[in-house]
Design an enzyme around this catalytic site. Structure first.
Site, mmCIF file in Angstrom:
data_model
loop_
_atom_site.group_PDB
_atom_site.id
_atom_site.type_symbol
_atom_site.label_atom_id
_atom_site.label_comp_id
_atom_site.label_asym_id
_atom_site.label_seq_id
_atom_site.Cartn_x
_atom_site.Cartn_y
_atom_site.Cartn_z
ATOM 1 N N HIS A 45 -13.072 2.444 0.038
ATOM 2 C CA HIS A 45 -13.097 1.344 1.022
ATOM 3 C C HIS A 45 -13.770 0.100 0.443
ATOM 4 O O HIS A 45 -14.259 -0.753 1.192
ATOM 5 C CB HIS A 45 -13.885 1.724 2.303
ATOM 6 C CG HIS A 45 -13.258 2.793 3.139
ATOM 7 N ND1 HIS A 45 -14.004 3.758 3.775
ATOM 8 C CD2 HIS A 45 -11.963 3.030 3.466
ATOM 9 C CE1 HIS A 45 -13.201 4.553 4.460
ATOM 10 N NE2 HIS A 45 -11.955 4.133 4.280
ATOM 11 N N ARG A 100 -2.531 -2.119 -3.533
ATOM 12 C CA ARG A 100 -3.754 -1.366 -3.291
ATOM 13 C C ARG A 100 -3.731 -0.116 -4.170
ATOM 14 O O ARG A 100 -2.783 0.675 -4.104
ATOM 15 C CB ARG A 100 -3.821 -0.953 -1.820
ATOM 16 C CG ARG A 100 -5.064 -0.168 -1.553
ATOM 17 C CD ARG A 100 -4.925 0.697 -0.358
ATOM 18 N NE ARG A 100 -6.159 1.440 -0.177
ATOM 19 C CZ ARG A 100 -6.262 2.481 0.617
ATOM 20 N NH1 ARG A 100 -5.233 2.887 1.311
ATOM 21 N NH2 ARG A 100 -7.392 3.119 0.728
ATOM 22 N N ARG A 122 -12.030 14.784 8.399
ATOM 23 C CA ARG A 122 -12.780 15.230 7.208
ATOM 24 C C ARG A 122 -14.220 15.571 7.563
ATOM 25 O O ARG A 122 -14.840 14.878 8.371
ATOM 26 C CB ARG A 122 -12.786 14.127 6.138
ATOM 27 C CG ARG A 122 -11.461 13.960 5.446
ATOM 28 C CD ARG A 122 -11.496 12.804 4.463
ATOM 29 N NE ARG A 122 -10.408 11.886 4.720
ATOM 30 C CZ ARG A 122 -10.374 10.613 4.351
ATOM 31 N NH1 ARG A 122 -11.394 10.087 3.690
ATOM 32 N NH2 ARG A 122 -9.344 9.853 4.627
ATOM 33 N N ASN A 146 0.880 -1.173 0.000
ATOM 34 C CA ASN A 146 0.000 0.000 0.000
ATOM 35 C C ASN A 146 0.915 1.220 0.000
ATOM 36 O O ASN A 146 1.486 1.588 1.023
ATOM 37 C CB ASN A 146 -0.882 -0.035 1.260
ATOM 38 C CG ASN A 146 -1.845 1.131 1.321
ATOM 39 O OD1 ASN A 146 -1.799 2.039 0.481
ATOM 40 N ND2 ASN A 146 -2.718 1.119 2.302
ATOM 41 N N GLU A 184 -8.009 -5.487 5.088
ATOM 42 C CA GLU A 184 -7.861 -5.139 3.669
ATOM 43 C C GLU A 184 -6.667 -5.853 3.034
ATOM 44 O O GLU A 184 -6.720 -6.226 1.872
ATOM 45 C CB GLU A 184 -7.749 -3.610 3.519
ATOM 46 C CG GLU A 184 -9.111 -2.951 3.665
ATOM 47 C CD GLU A 184 -9.065 -1.471 3.996
ATOM 48 O OE1 GLU A 184 -8.565 -1.137 5.089
ATOM 49 O OE2 GLU A 184 -9.525 -0.660 3.181
#
Ligand code: ADP
Length: 397
Positions: free
Chosen positions: A180, A91, A241, A7, A384
């Site tokens: 996601h 990823r 966020r 990643n 993940e």
């Protein structure tokens, strides 16, 4: 097979090395401050101590070489040589409309990912750097791209279109993509498996609540709506966020703060969310502590956050005309029982019957609702990296 899952960010590279047969993590770690002074690699083999090595990493190729050196090191390595790395799974954040599933990486794929750079300027170029670095050092090892957006490509136009002139979708591909996806796919699959059911027979709402947070409606195994949008800024209130806001706030605040749209976006991405609201922290452990100490703003923040989660769940019950399973996952979803409690209080009309005692459990796959509840509420830890490993094996075997 031994799969290296990568990643890659602009100055960091997270990695896990997984034996796909046993699904055991053989080693994992992180390269930080790549291209910046003070770069370091963390390496944690499965049966050994964590090692942190401060060493220059002028670029990502050097970082990948260091990862390979660590994995194959005589003393603390977990395999003998480079030939024991059978595949690499990357990823990739944005696959636009080009990728509805994972793919084996070739020159065409690299070009197509490059064409999505515009949609994720902070992430995709960094992901591509990781691909190129691995290609240079392991030219004969097959590589797979697993996209955050791919699972959501099944959304119908009514879910992905914004109420703006259609020509902007036609010309610039402005639409909801969602993120996601790897987690929502993995978690909904694991939830069905745990319940002994086929995902195709279920309406599942997955709440991925981490630093970034999104909720997805998974109907018969397909994503039919999700809360993140063109970018990961849309939807829920997150760590830093804002989530969805009145778009007019952007120009209003730009005027008040004597900045421009980019300046406000920076605030909406990095200084908002529960961090900005609470004035305490973006970390829910700190928020929970402040709440327990009677901090009024922490209380309002947690209430606002949970209210928004509950509203999204309600809207996805409408989108699917029902729900069978509500799943919580990621850092906050798996651990913060207070948030789950606050959200659940809005959902009793569905027949959720969350058991307050079971709701205190965390970090494991577990059903939180009473047996016989009309809607099952559960925790399923996300993974993940394992999902990327499984996808990689599926495509290269
Ligand atoms: P991301 O992968 O998006 O960075 P995570 O899924 O790791 O985020 O979630 C990070 C957040 O989860 C932390 O900021 C923290 O608020 C929350 N979290 C993690 N562990 C715990 C815990 N043990 N108790 C409460 N909250 C936790």
């Amino acid at each position: 097979m031994n799969v290296l899952v990568i990643n890659c960010g602009s100055s960091s590279l997270k990695y896990q090395f997984i034996n796909s047969d046993t699904e055991e993590v053989l080693a994992k770690g992180l390269c930080e401050r790549i291209g910046i002074d003070g770069s370091q690699i963390t390496y944690q083999p499965k049966d050994g101590d964590k090692e942190v090595t401060v060493t220059p990493m002028p670029d990502h190729t050097v970082a990948v070489q260091l990862v390979i050196d660590m994995l194959t090191n005589d003393k603390t390595g977990v395999v003998k040589s480079l030939s024991d790395i059978d595949a690499v799974g990357h990823r990739i954040v944005h696959g636009g409309e080009k990728f509805a599933s994972s793919v084996v990486i070739d020159d065409e794929v690299v070009k197509a990912i490059e064409e999505c750079n515009d949609l994720a300027p902070l992430h995709n170029p960094a992901n591509l750097i990781g691909i190129n670095a691995c290609k240079k050092l392991m030219p004969n090892v097959p590589m797979v791209a697993v996209f955050d957006t791919a699972f959501h490509q099944t959304m119908p136009p009514k879910a992905y279109l914004y109420g703006i002139p259609y020509e902007y979708y036609e010309k610039f591909k402005v639409r909801r993509y969602g993120f996601h996806g790897t987690s929502h796919d993995f978690v909904s699959t694991e939830a069905a498996k745990f319940l002994g059911k086929d995902r195709k027979d279920l309406k599942i709402i997955v709440c991925h609540l981490g630093n970034g947070a999104s909720i997805t409606a998974v109907d018969k195994g397909k994503s039919v709506d999700t809360s993140m949008g063109l970018t990961p800024l849309d939807g829920l209130i997150m760590g830093t966020r804002s989530g969805s806001i009145d778009p007019a706030i952007v120009t209003f605040l730009a005027g008040k703060l004597h900045t421009d749209a980019d300046g406000v976006l920076e605030i909406l991405n990095k200084k908002s969310g529960v961090y900005g609201l609470s004035k305490v922290s973006s970390d829910f452990r700190d928020l929970e502590k402040a709440y327990n100490e009677g901090n009024e703003l922490a209380k309002v923040t947690l209430e606002t956050y949970s209210y928004h989660v509950a509203k999204f769940i309600g809207s996805y019950v409408a989108a699917m005309n029902g729900v069978d399973v509500i799943v919580y996952t990621a850092g906050v979803g798996e651990n913060t029982s207070l948030v789950r409690k606050m959200v659940s209080e809005y959902l009793t009309y569905l027949g959720t019957n969350v058991d307050p005692e079971k709701n205190k459990l965390r970090g494991e796959t577990v059903v939180l609702s009473d047996p016989g509840s009309k809607v099952v509420t559960m925790i399923v830890p996300t993974n993940e990296e394992l999902a990327i490993c499984r996808e990689t094996v599926r495509l290269v075997k």
